[in-house]
Design a protein around this motif. Sequence first.
Motif, PDB file in Angstrom:
ATOM      1  N   THR A 153       0.825  -1.196   0.000  1.00  0.00           N
ATOM      2  CA  THR A 153       0.000   0.000   0.000  1.00  0.00           C
ATOM      3  C   THR A 153       0.867   1.256   0.000  1.00  0.00           C
ATOM      4  OG1 THR A 153      -1.146  -1.323   1.652  1.00  0.00           O
ATOM      5  CG2 THR A 153      -2.127   0.777   1.055  1.00  0.00           C
ATOM      6  N   VAL A 154       1.886   1.232   0.828  1.00  0.00           N
ATOM      7  CA  VAL A 154       2.769   2.398   0.923  1.00  0.00           C
ATOM      8  C   VAL A 154       3.460   2.637  -0.419  1.00  0.00           C
ATOM      9  CG1 VAL A 154       4.927   3.201   1.938  1.00  0.00           C
ATOM     10  CG2 VAL A 154       3.124   2.292   3.407  1.00  0.00           C
ATOM     11  N   ARG A 155       3.905   1.543  -1.063  1.00  0.00           N
ATOM     12  CA  ARG A 155       4.602   1.721  -2.327  1.00  0.00           C
ATOM     13  C   ARG A 155       3.677   2.254  -3.417  1.00  0.00           C
ATOM     14  NH1 ARG A 155       9.018  -2.718  -3.751  1.00  0.00           N
ATOM     15  NH2 ARG A 155       9.688  -1.010  -5.106  1.00  0.00           N
ATOM     16  N   SER A 156       2.415   1.811  -3.413  1.00  0.00           N
ATOM     17  CA  SER A 156       1.546   2.360  -4.465  1.00  0.00           C
ATOM     18  C   SER A 156       1.177   3.811  -4.171  1.00  0.00           C
ATOM     19  CB  SER A 156       0.306   1.493  -4.726  1.00  0.00           C
ATOM     20  OG  SER A 156      -0.250   1.022  -3.550  1.00  0.00           O
ATOM     21  N   ALA A 157       1.081   4.180  -2.879  1.00  0.00           N
ATOM     22  CA  ALA A 157       0.851   5.592  -2.550  1.00  0.00           C
ATOM     23  C   ALA A 157       2.036   6.432  -3.013  1.00  0.00           C
ATOM     24  CB  ALA A 157       0.623   5.757  -1.048  1.00  0.00           C
ATOM     25  N   ALA A 158       3.244   5.903  -2.815  1.00  0.00           N
ATOM     26  CA  ALA A 158       4.442   6.622  -3.251  1.00  0.00           C
ATOM     27  C   ALA A 158       4.442   6.794  -4.765  1.00  0.00           C
ATOM     28  CB  ALA A 158       5.699   5.885  -2.792  1.00  0.00           C
ATOM     29  N   ALA A 159       4.102   5.726  -5.450  1.00  0.00           N
ATOM     30  CA  ALA A 159       4.080   5.792  -6.913  1.00  0.00           C
ATOM     31  C   ALA A 159       3.092   6.854  -7.387  1.00  0.00           C
ATOM     32  CB  ALA A 159       3.718   4.426  -7.492  1.00  0.00           C
ATOM     33  N   ALA A 160       1.929   6.922  -6.717  1.00  0.00           N
ATOM     34  CA  ALA A 160       0.924   7.911  -7.095  1.00  0.00           C
ATOM     35  C   ALA A 160       1.452   9.331  -6.908  1.00  0.00           C
ATOM     36  CB  ALA A 160      -0.346   7.703  -6.277  1.00  0.00           C
ATOM     37  N   ALA A 161       2.379   9.517  -5.955  1.00  0.00           N
ATOM     38  CA  ALA A 161       2.952  10.846  -5.731  1.00  0.00           C
ATOM     39  C   ALA A 161       4.197  11.058  -6.583  1.00  0.00           C
ATOM     40  CB  ALA A 161       3.284  11.022  -4.246  1.00  0.00           C
ATOM     41  N   GLY A 162       4.472  10.109  -7.451  1.00  0.00           N
ATOM     42  CA  GLY A 162       5.624  10.247  -8.334  1.00  0.00           C
ATOM     43  C   GLY A 162       6.949   9.955  -7.644  1.00  0.00           C
ATOM     44  N   LEU A 163       6.912   9.156  -6.574  1.00  0.00           N
ATOM     45  CA  LEU A 163       8.129   8.865  -5.823  1.00  0.00           C
ATOM     46  C   LEU A 163       8.481   7.393  -5.977  1.00  0.00           C
ATOM     47  CD1 LEU A 163       7.116  10.718  -2.564  1.00  0.00           C
ATOM     48  CD2 LEU A 163       8.820  11.477  -4.226  1.00  0.00           C
ATOM     49  N   ASP A 164       9.758   7.119  -6.036  1.00  0.00           N
ATOM     50  CA  ASP A 164      10.188   5.744  -6.171  1.00  0.00           C
ATOM     51  C   ASP A 164      10.703   5.272  -4.820  1.00  0.00           C
ATOM     52  OD1 ASP A 164      10.759   3.357  -7.352  1.00  0.00           O
ATOM     53  OD2 ASP A 164      12.817   3.986  -7.857  1.00  0.00           O
ATOM     54  N   LEU A 165       9.984   4.329  -4.234  1.00  0.00           N
ATOM     55  CA  LEU A 165      10.297   3.880  -2.883  1.00  0.00           C
ATOM     56  C   LEU A 165      10.750   2.428  -2.968  1.00  0.00           C
ATOM     57  CD1 LEU A 165       9.760   5.553  -0.265  1.00  0.00           C
ATOM     58  CD2 LEU A 165       7.764   4.118   0.077  1.00  0.00           C
ATOM     59  N   ASP A 166      11.976   2.139  -2.524  1.00  0.00           N
ATOM     60  CA  ASP A 166      12.377   0.739  -2.582  1.00  0.00           C
ATOM     61  C   ASP A 166      11.810  -0.022  -1.385  1.00  0.00           C
ATOM     62  OD1 ASP A 166      14.047   1.066  -0.360  1.00  0.00           O
ATOM     63  OD2 ASP A 166      15.789   1.537  -1.622  1.00  0.00           O
ATOM     64  N   GLU A 167      11.993  -1.328  -1.440  1.00  0.00           N
ATOM     65  CA  GLU A 167      11.424  -2.244  -0.445  1.00  0.00           C
ATOM     66  C   GLU A 167      11.810  -1.827   0.985  1.00  0.00           C
ATOM     67  OE1 GLU A 167       9.120  -5.820  -0.114  1.00  0.00           O
ATOM     68  OE2 GLU A 167       9.572  -4.427  -1.764  1.00  0.00           O
ATOM     69  N   ALA A 168      13.087  -1.516   1.182  1.00  0.00           N
ATOM     70  CA  ALA A 168      13.560  -1.206   2.536  1.00  0.00           C
ATOM     71  C   ALA A 168      12.967   0.109   3.019  1.00  0.00           C
ATOM     72  CB  ALA A 168      15.091  -1.123   2.533  1.00  0.00           C
ATOM     73  N   ALA A 169      12.908   1.084   2.106  1.00  0.00           N
ATOM     74  CA  ALA A 169      12.338   2.379   2.492  1.00  0.00           C
ATOM     75  C   ALA A 169      10.860   2.219   2.817  1.00  0.00           C
ATOM     76  CB  ALA A 169      12.540   3.395   1.367  1.00  0.00           C
ATOM     77  N   ALA A 170      10.164   1.362   2.034  1.00  0.00           N
ATOM     78  CA  ALA A 170       8.742   1.132   2.302  1.00  0.00           C
ATOM     79  C   ALA A 170       8.557   0.541   3.695  1.00  0.00           C
ATOM     80  CB  ALA A 170       8.148   0.212   1.237  1.00  0.00           C
ATOM     81  N   GLN A 171       9.447  -0.363   4.053  1.00  0.00           N
ATOM     82  CA  GLN A 171       9.352  -0.965   5.389  1.00  0.00           C
ATOM     83  C   GLN A 171       9.573   0.099   6.471  1.00  0.00           C
ATOM     84  OE1 GLN A 171       8.306  -4.143   6.112  1.00  0.00           O
ATOM     85  NE2 GLN A 171       8.171  -3.141   8.108  1.00  0.00           N
ATOM     86  N   ARG A 172      10.533   0.988   6.222  1.00  0.00           N
ATOM     87  CA  ARG A 172      10.768   2.056   7.206  1.00  0.00           C
ATOM     88  C   ARG A 172       9.540   2.942   7.342  1.00  0.00           C
ATOM     89  NH1 ARG A 172      15.759   2.353   4.606  1.00  0.00           N
ATOM     90  NH2 ARG A 172      15.227   4.338   3.601  1.00  0.00           N
ATOM     91  N   VAL A 173       8.872   3.231   6.205  1.00  0.00           N
ATOM     92  CA  VAL A 173       7.660   4.054   6.261  1.00  0.00           C
ATOM     93  C   VAL A 173       6.570   3.340   7.057  1.00  0.00           C
ATOM     94  CG1 VAL A 173       5.790   5.057   4.894  1.00  0.00           C
ATOM     95  CG2 VAL A 173       8.160   5.322   4.140  1.00  0.00           C
ATOM     96  N   VAL A 174       6.393   2.040   6.781  1.00  0.00           N
ATOM     97  CA  VAL A 174       5.373   1.273   7.504  1.00  0.00           C
ATOM     98  C   VAL A 174       5.638   1.351   9.012  1.00  0.00           C
ATOM     99  CG1 VAL A 174       4.513  -1.055   7.956  1.00  0.00           C
ATOM    100  CG2 VAL A 174       4.825  -0.272   5.603  1.00  0.00           C
ATOM    101  N   ASP A 175       6.895   1.155   9.394  1.00  0.00           N
ATOM    102  CA  ASP A 175       7.233   1.189  10.820  1.00  0.00           C
ATOM    103  C   ASP A 175       6.965   2.568  11.413  1.00  0.00           C
ATOM    104  OD1 ASP A 175       7.997  -1.396  10.502  1.00  0.00           O
ATOM    105  OD2 ASP A 175      10.153  -0.982  10.434  1.00  0.00           O
ATOM    106  N   ARG A 176       7.346   3.562  10.644  1.00  0.00           N
ATOM    107  CA  ARG A 176       7.189   4.942  11.120  1.00  0.00           C
ATOM    108  C   ARG A 176       5.693   5.277  11.260  1.00  0.00           C
ATOM    109  NH1 ARG A 176       8.738   8.875  13.279  1.00  0.00           N
ATOM    110  NH2 ARG A 176       8.630  11.038  12.557  1.00  0.00           N
ATOM    111  N   VAL A 177       4.891   4.866  10.257  1.00  0.00           N
ATOM    112  CA  VAL A 177       3.453   5.145  10.314  1.00  0.00           C
ATOM    113  C   VAL A 177       2.830   4.456  11.529  1.00  0.00           C
ATOM    114  CG1 VAL A 177       1.243   4.686   9.168  1.00  0.00           C
ATOM    115  CG2 VAL A 177       3.152   5.628   7.861  1.00  0.00           C
TER     116      VAL A 177
END
Lengths: 525, 525
Positions: B337-361
Motif C-alpha cells: 500500500t505504501v509503495r503504491s501511494a508513493a508511486a501515485a505521488a511520483g516517488l520511487d520507494l524501494d522495499e527497505a524504504a517502504a518498510q521504514r515508512v510502515v514502521d514509522r506510520v
Amino acid sequence: MIQLYDTTLRDGMQGEGMSLSAEEKVRLAHKLDQLGIDMIEAGFPASNPKELELFERLAAETFEHAEVAAFGMTRRRDVSAGADPGLRILADGFTPVCTLVGKTWRLHLDKVVRVDPEENLAMIADSVAFLAATGKRVVYDAEHFFDGYADDSEYALRCLRAAAEAGAETVVCCDTNGGTLPGRVAAAMADVVAAVADGVRVGIHCHDDAGCAVANTLAAVEAGATHVQGTLNGYGERCGNANLVTVIPNLQLKLGYGCLDDERLSRLTEVAHFADELLNFPPDPDQPYVGRNAFAHKGGMHVAGVNVDPATFEHVEPERVGNSRQVLVSELSGKGTVRSAAAAAGLDLDEAAAQRVVDRVKDLEHRGYHYEAADGSFELLLRKETGEYEPLFRLESWRAIVEKRADGKVETEATVKIWVDGERYVRTAEGNGPVNALDRALRSAITEIYPQLEDIELVNFKVRILDEDKGTGAVTRVLLDASDGQEVWGSIGVSENVIEASWEALVDSLERSMQPARVRTQPLK
Amino acid sequence: MIQLYDTTLRDGMQGEGMSLSAEEKVRLAHKLDQLGIDMIEAGFPASNPKELELFERLAAETFEHAEVAAFGMTRRRDVSAGADPGLRILADGFTPVCTLVGKTWRLHLDKVVRVDPEENLAMIADSVAFLAATGKRVVYDAEHFFDGYADDSEYALRCLRAAAEAGAETVVCCDTNGGTLPGRVAAAMADVVAAVADGVRVGIHCHDDAGCAVANTLAAVEAGATHVQGTLNGYGERCGNANLVTVIPNLQLKLGYGCLDDERLSRLTEVAHFADELLNFPPDPDQPYVGRNAFAHKGGMHVAGVNVDPATFEHVEPERVGNSRQVLVSELSGKGTVRSAAAAAGLDLDEAAAQRVVDRVKDLEHRGYHYEAADGSFELLLRKETGEYEPLFRLESWRAIVEKRADGKVETEATVKIWVDGERYVRTAEGNGPVNALDRALRSAITEIYPQLEDIELVNFKVRILDEDKGTGAVTRVLLDASDGQEVWGSIGVSENVIEASWEALVDSLERSMQPARVRTQPLK
C-alpha cells in the motif's frame, strides 16, 4: 415486523474519521437499544485488544430489547470449523447471535481468495453448522451477493442455501461494492425468497456507492426481506452503508412495515444526533427526516400553507421522528420546554422570564451556541434570568502564552487576574496546553477560597470548528464535561478564538458546580 | 438520449448557505455547458435586480451545447396570459426555453391558492399557449405531481394534458415535497407516459426528503421519462434535489441510457468539486462516484484484489467519472500500500524504504496521527524517506499570546523567528485566534521568498481531542485542508498542545504545496 440489525459499531466504523473508545461504543449500544434496534453488531471479538475490551464490557451490560451480535468469517480453507480460532472465539463468546460473512461471487473465489467453489460451499455449511450446534443463532452475510448473482445466479443461490440448510436463522444478501440499482435488487431478492426454505429469514445489507442504498433496502423488503442491516446516519466506508435513520421511517410511515413503536420512533432524531456528537461530526443539516433543514420552510407561502394544513408542504409530520419544523430552531426554544428545564434545576421561571430565555437562546444559537450537550451552561443562563446566579469571581484579565523555543521545547504559561470579595488574585501556572494552563492558574487562585473546586474534574473536552470552510478564521465551539465524582455536567463556549471559547466553557463548568442550590442540596465530597 | 436539465442556479439556490453572484453563476453555467448539460435553468428573470443582471449577462454569453431556460409561473387567476407581467417578461426574454410551474394537487388548490380546479386547468393551458405562440419551447413543471396523483390521479393527469395540448414540449412530474418512494413514482410515471400524446416529452424532478431522489429519478426514466431535472451535488432546500452527479453515471454506466459522451462524463468529478469550491462548501468526501472516498480502499485484501482485477472491489472504473482510486493508509497498511501511494505521488520507494515508512506510520498512529485524511502530510513523510523533501525554512522559535484584557477585549498576537537561505526573519502578526495569528506571521515572512504561497488557502480546519476523557490534558489532533484553487490536500498535527498541533499541520500544508515535483509539474498561478 421487520428485524432491525445495526452495524454501526462494526461496518460503520470502517468510515473515514470513525473513532470510538470501548466505553463510547457501550454508550452508543444503549442508545440503539433504547431506539428499539433488534440486533447490535458489535464487531469481531478478537481482532485487537480494544475489541476484546468492548466484548468484555458488553457481556456485563443489560439491554432492554436488543441482542448483541458478534461478527466473524467462515472457517479457513485448511482447518475444520471446530479448529478455526476465529469460530472458536465466536462459539465461546457471550453473544446469542453470531454473524458470519462468506464468499458468494465466483470472481472473488477465482481471483482474490483462490478457493474452489465447492470448497467454499463446504466452508459456509461447516461454519454455520458448527456455531448453530453450540446454540448460537446464526446470521449469514453473503458478501458481494448481487454481483455474484449477476455473474452466476445459480451459484449465488447455492451459497445462501448452504447456509440456510446448515441452520442459519437468517441469510443476508449484501451489496458489498454498493453499485447495484433497485431494479436488480428487487429481481434478485424475489428469486432468493423463492429459493430458501420457509422459516429462514432473508435479509438485506446495502452500501451507497450508487446513491441508492436506502431505495435498494426498501426494494428488498418489498420483495420479501424481513431483516434489514444498516448504520446510523449511513456511516461506513467509501460512500457509507444504508442509513437506518432514513430506512426506518420510510418502511414504517410510508410502506406500512412495522419497525418500532411510535414512542421509540420519535427518538430517532435524538439518537441520530447523539451518534454524531459522540463521533464529533457535525450533524448533516440536510439529512432526510432528522436534519435541521428536513422540515425547514422558506418563504411566506410555505409557512402559511403549513399553518393551514401541514400536509401541503410536509411529507410526514416531523414529530413522528422527533424532529420539528424549523421555525422552532431547537428543542429548548419553546417556552414550555424552558420552564420545565428550569423546574428540573429547582428554579421558578415565570412566563415573561421564560420568553426572555427563549429569545436569548435563539440569539445565542444563531452565534453558534448549542445547549443540547451543555446543560450546565444552560442552567447558568436560566439562573441569570431568575437572579439566582452568583459569579465565582470578577475577571480582570487573563493571558496565555505558548512558545516553541529554539531548543524545540514547547512551553505554555497562563496568568489570571481575578477579584473575589474585594481581594485581587494574580496567579500564573504552566500547563501542557493553553487551556490546561489557564485552568490551573484559575484554580490555584480560587481554590484558596473554595477548596471544594479542587475535586472538580474536567472529564471531556471537545472542539468543533463551525464554518470549517473558513479555515483558521472559523468560529470555534468548545464543549467541556465536568464532574464532581457523582454528577457530570456540560458547558459550552463559542468564539473565533479557541482559547477564549475554552475559557468561557471552563468558567461555566466551575461556576455551575458552585451554584447555591447545588451547594446546599449536594455537598461536594 | 436523456435530456439533462440542471436547476442548480434556480432550485438549488434555495438550499442553506447557497450564495453566488451573477458573475459566479455565469461561470457555473459554463461549467455545466462543458459537462454537456442540455438545459440550464437560470432563474426567474425579474424576481430581483441580481436576477435581472444575470439574464443580461447570460444573453451575451455563447454556450457550446446548453440552452438557457428561464423560470416562471402560470398566469395569475385574474388576468389573461398576455397581460400577466411575469409571462410577458418570459416572452420578451432571450432564452429559447421557458419553464412554467403550475398547480396539480387539489389540496393546494383548495387550501393554499384557493383556485377552482377548472380555472387552474385554464391557467395552465393559457400560459403555455401564450409562450408557445411567441416561439418559446415550453417545459411545464407540474408541482406536487405525485401527491396530486395519489389524491386524484385523473385530475393530476388532466393538468399534464392541459399543458401538453397547449403546446408544451415537455411535461415534468415534480415530487415537490420529496416524500414519494420509487414504487409509487414508477407506477405514476407509467400512467403519465400512456396519458400524454406521442411527441410530448415526459420529465422528472425529485427532492430527497425520503433519501430516494436518485432512485426515484431512475425509476421514472425506466418508466419512460426522457427529461431529467436535478442539481449538482444535490443542492437544494430541505434535504436537497436529485443529485445529477449521481443520476448521470447511474443512467449511463449502469442502465445504458445515453447522457454524455465519455470525454464529458470524465469531467464529472471536476465539475462537482468546482461547484463546491465556488460555493465555498467542503466537497462531501463520501459522495457517490466523485467523493474522495468513493473509491478508497482500506486494508491489504482490498488493495490486493483491486490490483488483480478492479471489478473485485469497484462498482465502476473511477476514471470514467474523472475520479481516482485512493489507497488509505491505516494501521492495517502494508508495504504494498505504501509503495503504491508513493508511486501515485511520483516517488520511487524501494522495499527497505517502504518498510521504514510502515514502521514509522505504525509508531505515529500509536501517538495519535492518522493519515487517511492527511495525504499531504503522508506525502511529506514519504519524501523524507526518499530524500526528496525540502524544508521551507528552519524554525528558530515561535510564540503565541492570547490575552483577555481588563476591558473585555481579546487580543491575539504571534511571533515567528525563522531562517531561510542563511537569512533570519522575525515577523509578528495579530489574528482572530492563535493559529490564525501564527499563519499570518509565518506567511508574512515566507511569502517574501515564495510569493506563490499567498495563493494557498486553508479551506478546512478540524480539531479532534483524543482521549477526550483526559479533559484539558488530552492529546489534540488537528487536520487542515489546504488548496491552491485546483487541488486540495490534507495535513495533520498531533500534540498535547492545540497550538503546537495546529502549527505542525500548518507547516505541512504549506510545505506540501512547495515540494519540487509539484512545483515543476504544476506551476501555481
